[in-house]
Design a protein around this motif. Structure first.
Motif, mmCIF file in Angstrom:
data_model
loop_
_atom_site.group_PDB
_atom_site.id
_atom_site.type_symbol
_atom_site.label_atom_id
_atom_site.label_comp_id
_atom_site.label_asym_id
_atom_site.label_seq_id
_atom_site.Cartn_x
_atom_site.Cartn_y
_atom_site.Cartn_z
ATOM 1 N N LEU A 253 33.677 -13.226 -35.314
ATOM 2 C CA LEU A 253 34.694 -13.401 -34.277
ATOM 3 C C LEU A 253 34.223 -12.803 -32.956
ATOM 4 O O LEU A 253 34.389 -13.403 -31.891
ATOM 5 N N LYS A 254 33.617 -11.648 -33.047
ATOM 6 C CA LYS A 254 33.170 -11.009 -31.816
ATOM 7 C C LYS A 254 32.069 -11.819 -31.151
ATOM 8 O O LYS A 254 32.049 -11.985 -29.936
ATOM 9 N N MET A 255 31.165 -12.319 -31.971
ATOM 10 C CA MET A 255 30.072 -13.084 -31.410
ATOM 11 C C MET A 255 30.599 -14.357 -30.745
ATOM 12 O O MET A 255 30.128 -14.758 -29.681
ATOM 13 N N GLY A 256 31.576 -14.974 -31.377
ATOM 14 C CA GLY A 256 32.162 -16.178 -30.787
ATOM 15 C C GLY A 256 32.804 -15.881 -29.442
ATOM 16 O O GLY A 256 32.668 -16.656 -28.494
ATOM 17 N N LEU A 257 33.467 -14.746 -29.374
ATOM 18 C CA LEU A 257 34.112 -14.392 -28.106
ATOM 19 C C LEU A 257 33.063 -14.133 -27.039
ATOM 20 O O LEU A 257 33.197 -14.567 -25.891
ATOM 21 N N ARG A 258 31.999 -13.446 -27.455
ATOM 22 C CA ARG A 258 30.916 -13.190 -26.512
ATOM 23 C C ARG A 258 30.407 -14.496 -25.919
ATOM 24 O O ARG A 258 30.232 -14.653 -24.715
ATOM 25 N N ARG A 259 30.208 -15.463 -26.789
ATOM 26 C CA ARG A 259 29.686 -16.741 -26.305
ATOM 27 C C ARG A 259 30.696 -17.490 -25.457
ATOM 28 O O ARG A 259 30.333 -18.187 -24.510
ATOM 29 N N ALA A 260 31.961 -17.347 -25.824
ATOM 30 C CA ALA A 260 32.987 -18.005 -25.007
ATOM 31 C C ALA A 260 32.946 -17.445 -23.583
ATOM 32 O O ALA A 260 33.072 -18.192 -22.604
ATOM 33 N N PHE A 261 32.752 -16.140 -23.469
ATOM 34 C CA PHE A 261 32.676 -15.530 -22.143
ATOM 35 C C PHE A 261 31.465 -16.041 -21.379
ATOM 36 O O PHE A 261 31.576 -16.506 -20.253
ATOM 37 N N THR A 262 30.299 -15.947 -21.998
ATOM 38 C CA THR A 262 29.105 -16.307 -21.242
ATOM 39 C C THR A 262 29.073 -17.795 -20.932
ATOM 40 O O THR A 262 28.665 -18.185 -19.849
ATOM 41 N N SER A 263 29.545 -18.604 -21.873
ATOM 42 C CA SER A 263 29.478 -20.039 -21.585
ATOM 43 C C SER A 263 30.503 -20.429 -20.534
ATOM 44 O O SER A 263 30.431 -21.513 -19.957
ATOM 45 N N ALA A 264 31.473 -19.562 -20.279
ATOM 46 C CA ALA A 264 32.399 -19.816 -19.176
ATOM 47 C C ALA A 264 31.885 -19.180 -17.886
ATOM 48 O O ALA A 264 32.579 -19.184 -16.868
ATOM 49 N N GLY A 265 30.683 -18.634 -17.949
ATOM 50 C CA GLY A 265 30.073 -18.084 -16.747
ATOM 51 C C GLY A 265 30.495 -16.664 -16.415
ATOM 52 O O GLY A 265 30.246 -16.196 -15.309
ATOM 53 N N HIS A 266 31.124 -15.970 -17.383
ATOM 54 C CA HIS A 266 31.531 -14.592 -17.103
ATOM 55 C C HIS A 266 30.539 -13.615 -17.701
ATOM 56 O O HIS A 266 30.259 -13.661 -18.892
ATOM 57 N N ASP A 267 30.036 -12.740 -16.878
ATOM 58 C CA ASP A 267 29.059 -11.757 -17.336
ATOM 59 C C ASP A 267 29.801 -10.527 -17.853
ATOM 60 O O ASP A 267 29.846 -9.488 -17.208
ATOM 61 N N VAL A 268 30.380 -10.671 -19.031
ATOM 62 C CA VAL A 268 31.191 -9.593 -19.570
ATOM 63 C C VAL A 268 31.089 -9.612 -21.089
ATOM 64 O O VAL A 268 30.993 -10.681 -21.707
ATOM 65 N N VAL B 211 45.339 -10.833 -33.909
ATOM 66 C CA VAL B 211 44.777 -10.706 -35.253
ATOM 67 C C VAL B 211 43.299 -10.370 -35.192
ATOM 68 O O VAL B 211 42.807 -9.509 -35.919
ATOM 69 N N GLY B 212 42.565 -11.038 -34.316
ATOM 70 C CA GLY B 212 41.139 -10.805 -34.227
ATOM 71 C C GLY B 212 40.828 -9.361 -33.886
ATOM 72 O O GLY B 212 39.895 -8.772 -34.437
ATOM 73 N N TYR B 213 41.623 -8.812 -33.014
ATOM 74 C CA TYR B 213 41.423 -7.418 -32.633
ATOM 75 C C TYR B 213 41.659 -6.497 -33.829
ATOM 76 O O TYR B 213 40.894 -5.571 -34.084
ATOM 77 N N ALA B 214 42.696 -6.798 -34.587
ATOM 78 C CA ALA B 214 42.998 -5.976 -35.767
ATOM 79 C C ALA B 214 41.868 -6.048 -36.785
ATOM 80 O O ALA B 214 41.486 -5.036 -37.379
ATOM 81 N N ILE B 215 41.326 -7.231 -36.978
ATOM 82 C CA ILE B 215 40.225 -7.372 -37.929
ATOM 83 C C ILE B 215 39.039 -6.527 -37.487
ATOM 84 O O ILE B 215 38.450 -5.783 -38.279
ATOM 85 N N GLY B 216 38.693 -6.622 -36.206
ATOM 86 C CA GLY B 216 37.577 -5.856 -35.706
ATOM 87 C C GLY B 216 37.797 -4.363 -35.837
ATOM 88 O O GLY B 216 36.882 -3.622 -36.196
ATOM 89 N N HIS B 217 38.993 -3.960 -35.557
ATOM 90 C CA HIS B 217 39.364 -2.556 -35.638
ATOM 91 C C HIS B 217 39.194 -2.031 -37.066
ATOM 92 O O HIS B 217 38.521 -1.013 -37.305
ATOM 93 N N THR B 218 39.762 -2.736 -38.001
ATOM 94 C CA THR B 218 39.659 -2.310 -39.397
ATOM 95 C C THR B 218 38.211 -2.319 -39.862
ATOM 96 O O THR B 218 37.753 -1.382 -40.530
ATOM 97 N N ALA B 219 37.486 -3.350 -39.507
ATOM 98 C CA ALA B 219 36.086 -3.438 -39.912
ATOM 99 C C ALA B 219 35.298 -2.244 -39.390
ATOM 100 O O ALA B 219 34.494 -1.652 -40.113
ATOM 101 N N HIS B 220 35.563 -1.900 -38.172
ATOM 102 C CA HIS B 220 34.859 -0.785 -37.549
ATOM 103 C C HIS B 220 35.129 0.521 -38.296
ATOM 104 O O HIS B 220 34.205 1.280 -38.608
ATOM 105 N N ARG B 221 36.381 0.743 -38.635
ATOM 106 C CA ARG B 221 36.706 1.982 -39.317
ATOM 107 C C ARG B 221 36.144 2.003 -40.733
ATOM 108 O O ARG B 221 35.711 3.050 -41.221
ATOM 109 N N LEU B 222 36.145 0.875 -41.382
ATOM 110 C CA LEU B 222 35.584 0.823 -42.732
ATOM 111 C C LEU B 222 34.097 1.147 -42.697
ATOM 112 O O LEU B 222 33.584 1.897 -43.531
ATOM 113 N N LYS B 223 33.420 0.583 -41.724
ATOM 114 C CA LYS B 223 31.982 0.830 -41.649
ATOM 115 C C LYS B 223 31.689 2.291 -41.364
ATOM 116 O O LYS B 223 30.789 2.890 -41.962
#
Lengths: 156, 156
Positions: free
Chosen positions: A24-39, B13-25
DNA sequence: AGCGGAAAATATACATGCTAATCATTGCCG
DNA sequence: CGGCAATGATTAGCATGTATATTTTCCGCT
């Protein structure tokens, strides 16, 4: 191939959670960059929290983003260098910095929100609302348990 | 404070998943170190996969651990320097390396597995079995959707 | 006052992930 | 058979997270 003891990583719930979170995080990262946002997704969370409440301390920001103080320091370095946020020394406690978004920072957040909403809508399209609620509850359940688990270092 | 558009990160939901994953790791990391094992959760996954099937290529290892090739390279560097794994050039395709655990590496995995099981048992103690199944299904559902989402870069 | 510990932020060192570039080898294909 | 694209792996650069140590400032308490 051989398994002298029973263990199957592939059915481990924790592994599945980590796996999904990562994608999920990687997908969001790509959504940002492919929209031209350097974030990055991490920067997005910080920006979002600052948009919610300006003038937070770095400690407060860390709590709200669930990030380490050192990560906050570095992320703010980058946000400042991109002129999205700025630090101002607190007048009453000179140890603290109060963080504020610049106009550019606010603009960026307002552009990012629709992107994030669209991405989430697509990623969770197949998950019915009651499943989302259930998921939230289960995850909250796990976190509560983690809160109760003793820190290995200070069991006293 | 102000909210010119409706968005609430805390219910995402995505944020919650990431949060939980982070703490588990992080909990797993601490479980390892507090048991005196100098190994990271990422290294654990690699070791586990190698225990399952020795002689994997780095590409195959990457697929099974959902890790980037470059991450695999560096993790193997460390595992080799700790004498837990070793690379052997493939005789038939000299571009490939076949990776094997050393006896120490196998020993370590066998020590780690009970730790991981105990940690998981505790972390998920409050989650009834049917919820775990449900969780797995929902996560699989999300991943299926992610698989189907077009890569922003090659939508063709 | 004023000393000593706590708190806020930074610095440092290491491990990881992502992207892009590079190198060697392989193998297809004209 | 011979060049060239594809493949396996490595390297380099950047962003992040973790752990530890350091600096500055504050504050409580004697």
């Amino acid at each position: 191939m051989h398994a002298p003891f029973p263990y199957d990583l592939d059915t481990a719930v924790g592994y599945a959670i980590g796996h999904t979170a990562h994608r999920l995080k990687m997908g969001l990262r790509r959504a940002f960059t492919s929209a031209g946002h350097d974030v990055t997704p991490e920067q997005w969370v910080v920006l979002y929290r600052l948009y919610e409440s300006q003038g937070l301390t770095q400690v407060e920001l860390g709590e709200r983003t669930v990030k380490d103080k050192t990560s906050i320091t570095r992320i703010l370095d980058r946000l400042e260098s991109k002129a999205l946020a700025e630090r101002r020394r607190d007048a009453h406690d000179r140890r603290s910095q109060r963080i504020f978004l610049t106009p550019d920072g606010r603009d960026l957040v307002e552009h990012l929100v629709p992107l994030v909403r669209a991405y989430a809508a697509e990623a969770f399209a197949d998950v019915p609302p009651e499943d989302r609620d259930h998921l939230r509850r289960i995850l909250a359940n796990i976190e509560t348990r983690l809160d109760a688990m003793p820190e290995p270092k200070d069991p006293a």
